[in-house]
Design a protein around this motif. Structure first.
Motif, PDB file in Angstrom:
ATOM      1  N   LYS A 115     100.460  32.569  89.015  1.00  0.00           N
ATOM      2  CA  LYS A 115     101.215  31.443  88.230  1.00  0.00           C
ATOM      3  C   LYS A 115     102.455  31.657  87.992  1.00  0.00           C
ATOM      4  N   LEU A 116     103.115  30.519  88.138  1.00  0.00           N
ATOM      5  CA  LEU A 116     104.690  30.582  88.310  1.00  0.00           C
ATOM      6  C   LEU A 116     105.127  29.421  87.312  1.00  0.00           C
ATOM      7  N   VAL A 117     106.089  29.727  86.408  1.00  0.00           N
ATOM      8  CA  VAL A 117     106.948  28.848  85.614  1.00  0.00           C
ATOM      9  C   VAL A 117     108.289  28.643  86.210  1.00  0.00           C
ATOM     10  N   LEU A 118     108.618  27.486  86.665  1.00  0.00           N
ATOM     11  CA  LEU A 118     110.068  27.237  87.052  1.00  0.00           C
ATOM     12  C   LEU A 118     111.011  26.806  86.152  1.00  0.00           C
ATOM     13  N   ILE A 119     112.157  27.743  86.076  1.00  0.00           N
ATOM     14  CA  ILE A 119     113.403  27.550  84.946  1.00  0.00           C
ATOM     15  C   ILE A 119     114.082  26.509  85.748  1.00  0.00           C
ATOM     16  N   GLY A 120     114.146  25.245  84.910  1.00  0.00           N
ATOM     17  CA  GLY A 120     114.894  24.130  85.447  1.00  0.00           C
ATOM     18  C   GLY A 120     113.993  22.958  85.500  1.00  0.00           C
ATOM     19  N   ALA A 121     114.616  21.722  85.222  1.00  0.00           N
ATOM     20  CA  ALA A 121     113.869  20.474  85.376  1.00  0.00           C
ATOM     21  C   ALA A 121     114.486  19.200  86.127  1.00  0.00           C
ATOM     22  N   GLY A 122     115.196  19.941  87.086  1.00  0.00           N
ATOM     23  CA  GLY A 122     116.129  18.805  87.762  1.00  0.00           C
ATOM     24  C   GLY A 122     115.932  18.601  89.332  1.00  0.00           C
ATOM     25  N   ASP A 123     116.680  18.021  89.971  1.00  0.00           N
ATOM     26  CA  ASP A 123     116.132  17.856  91.606  1.00  0.00           C
ATOM     27  C   ASP A 123     115.682  18.968  92.084  1.00  0.00           C
TER      28      ASP A 123
ATOM     29  N   CYS B 199     110.659  25.134  82.625  1.00  0.00           N
ATOM     30  CA  CYS B 199     111.198  25.210  81.316  1.00  0.00           C
ATOM     31  C   CYS B 199     112.896  25.011  81.264  1.00  0.00           C
ATOM     32  N   VAL B 200     113.390  24.813  80.145  1.00  0.00           N
ATOM     33  CA  VAL B 200     114.846  24.522  80.180  1.00  0.00           C
ATOM     34  C   VAL B 200     115.308  25.095  78.807  1.00  0.00           C
ATOM     35  N   GLU B 201     116.628  25.316  78.672  1.00  0.00           N
ATOM     36  CA  GLU B 201     116.894  25.527  77.304  1.00  0.00           C
ATOM     37  C   GLU B 201     116.912  24.448  76.410  1.00  0.00           C
ATOM     38  N   LYS B 202     116.609  24.414  74.998  1.00  0.00           N
ATOM     39  CA  LYS B 202     116.160  23.357  74.215  1.00  0.00           C
ATOM     40  C   LYS B 202     117.287  22.337  74.315  1.00  0.00           C
ATOM     41  N   LYS B 203     118.330  22.773  74.144  1.00  0.00           N
ATOM     42  CA  LYS B 203     119.359  21.933  74.168  1.00  0.00           C
ATOM     43  C   LYS B 203     119.496  20.797  75.342  1.00  0.00           C
ATOM     44  N   TYR B 204     118.810  21.301  76.420  1.00  0.00           N
ATOM     45  CA  TYR B 204     118.829  20.365  77.728  1.00  0.00           C
ATOM     46  C   TYR B 204     117.671  20.018  77.972  1.00  0.00           C
ATOM     47  N   LEU B 205     116.703  20.104  77.063  1.00  0.00           N
ATOM     48  CA  LEU B 205     115.171  19.293  77.253  1.00  0.00           C
ATOM     49  C   LEU B 205     115.202  17.927  77.120  1.00  0.00           C
ATOM     50  N   LEU B 206     115.213  17.132  78.322  1.00  0.00           N
ATOM     51  CA  LEU B 206     115.391  15.950  78.299  1.00  0.00           C
ATOM     52  C   LEU B 206     113.942  14.909  78.439  1.00  0.00           C
ATOM     53  N   LYS B 207     112.816  15.681  78.718  1.00  0.00           N
ATOM     54  CA  LYS B 207     111.630  15.122  79.016  1.00  0.00           C
ATOM     55  C   LYS B 207     110.426  16.023  78.992  1.00  0.00           C
ATOM     56  N   ASP B 208     109.388  15.573  78.563  1.00  0.00           N
ATOM     57  CA  ASP B 208     108.167  16.487  78.299  1.00  0.00           C
ATOM     58  C   ASP B 208     107.415  16.817  79.545  1.00  0.00           C
TER      59      ASP B 208
ATOM     60  N   GLN C  43     103.755  16.055  86.376  1.00  0.00           N
ATOM     61  CA  GLN C  43     102.610  16.015  85.635  1.00  0.00           C
ATOM     62  C   GLN C  43     102.200  17.394  84.965  1.00  0.00           C
ATOM     63  N   LEU C  44     103.237  18.067  85.018  1.00  0.00           N
ATOM     64  CA  LEU C  44     103.253  19.443  84.431  1.00  0.00           C
ATOM     65  C   LEU C  44     104.196  19.455  83.194  1.00  0.00           C
ATOM     66  N   PRO C  45     103.909  20.168  82.074  1.00  0.00           N
ATOM     67  CA  PRO C  45     104.873  20.294  81.037  1.00  0.00           C
ATOM     68  C   PRO C  45     105.951  20.888  81.060  1.00  0.00           C
ATOM     69  N   VAL C  46     107.075  20.358  80.548  1.00  0.00           N
ATOM     70  CA  VAL C  46     108.516  21.182  80.528  1.00  0.00           C
ATOM     71  C   VAL C  46     108.627  21.782  79.087  1.00  0.00           C
ATOM     72  N   VAL C  47     108.834  22.954  78.783  1.00  0.00           N
ATOM     73  CA  VAL C  47     109.121  23.401  77.679  1.00  0.00           C
ATOM     74  C   VAL C  47     110.187  24.131  77.359  1.00  0.00           C
ATOM     75  N   PRO C  48     110.542  24.198  76.135  1.00  0.00           N
ATOM     76  CA  PRO C  48     111.962  24.856  75.809  1.00  0.00           C
ATOM     77  C   PRO C  48     111.904  26.234  76.280  1.00  0.00           C
ATOM     78  N   TYR C  49     112.842  26.959  76.954  1.00  0.00           N
ATOM     79  CA  TYR C  49     112.939  28.384  77.403  1.00  0.00           C
ATOM     80  C   TYR C  49     112.618  29.302  76.139  1.00  0.00           C
TER      81      TYR C  49
END
Length: 82
Positions: A11-19, A40-49, A53-59
């Motif tokens: 299992k792998l969680v990617l840190i970042g949610a950009g290109d 996951c991204v830092e909460k202040k950079y969370l722009l999408k959920d 089709q996978l969740p983006v969660v606050p780091y």
């Protein structure tokens, strides 16, 4: 369902949610022994959920979301140049 001789993907969680995270997602999904389960991204950079089709969660909350399994993390950001 796992077939005889089939590898269990890590299992792998990617840190970042950009290109670059999207590119990393494609690589890990189709060309590796990893299963991307979220981003996951830092909460202040969370722009999408959601991304791919996978969740983006606050780091800051990643350990709450992924409590029962051991996860690998991959930093998917461009380097910052000063």
């Amino acid at each position: 369902m796992k077939f005889k001789g089939e590898k269990v993907k890590k299992k792998l969680v990617l840190i970042g949610a950009g290109d670059f995270a999207e590119i990393a997602y494609e690589y890990f999904t189709f060309d590796s022994d990893y299963e991307v389960t979220g981003f996951c991204v830092e909460k202040k950079y969370l722009l999408k959920d959601e991304l791919a089709q996978l969740p983006v969660v606050p780091y800051e909350e990643i350990e709450k979301k992924y409590t029962h399994l051991v996860y690998m993390r991959f930093l998917s950001r461009y380097p910052i140049h000063n």
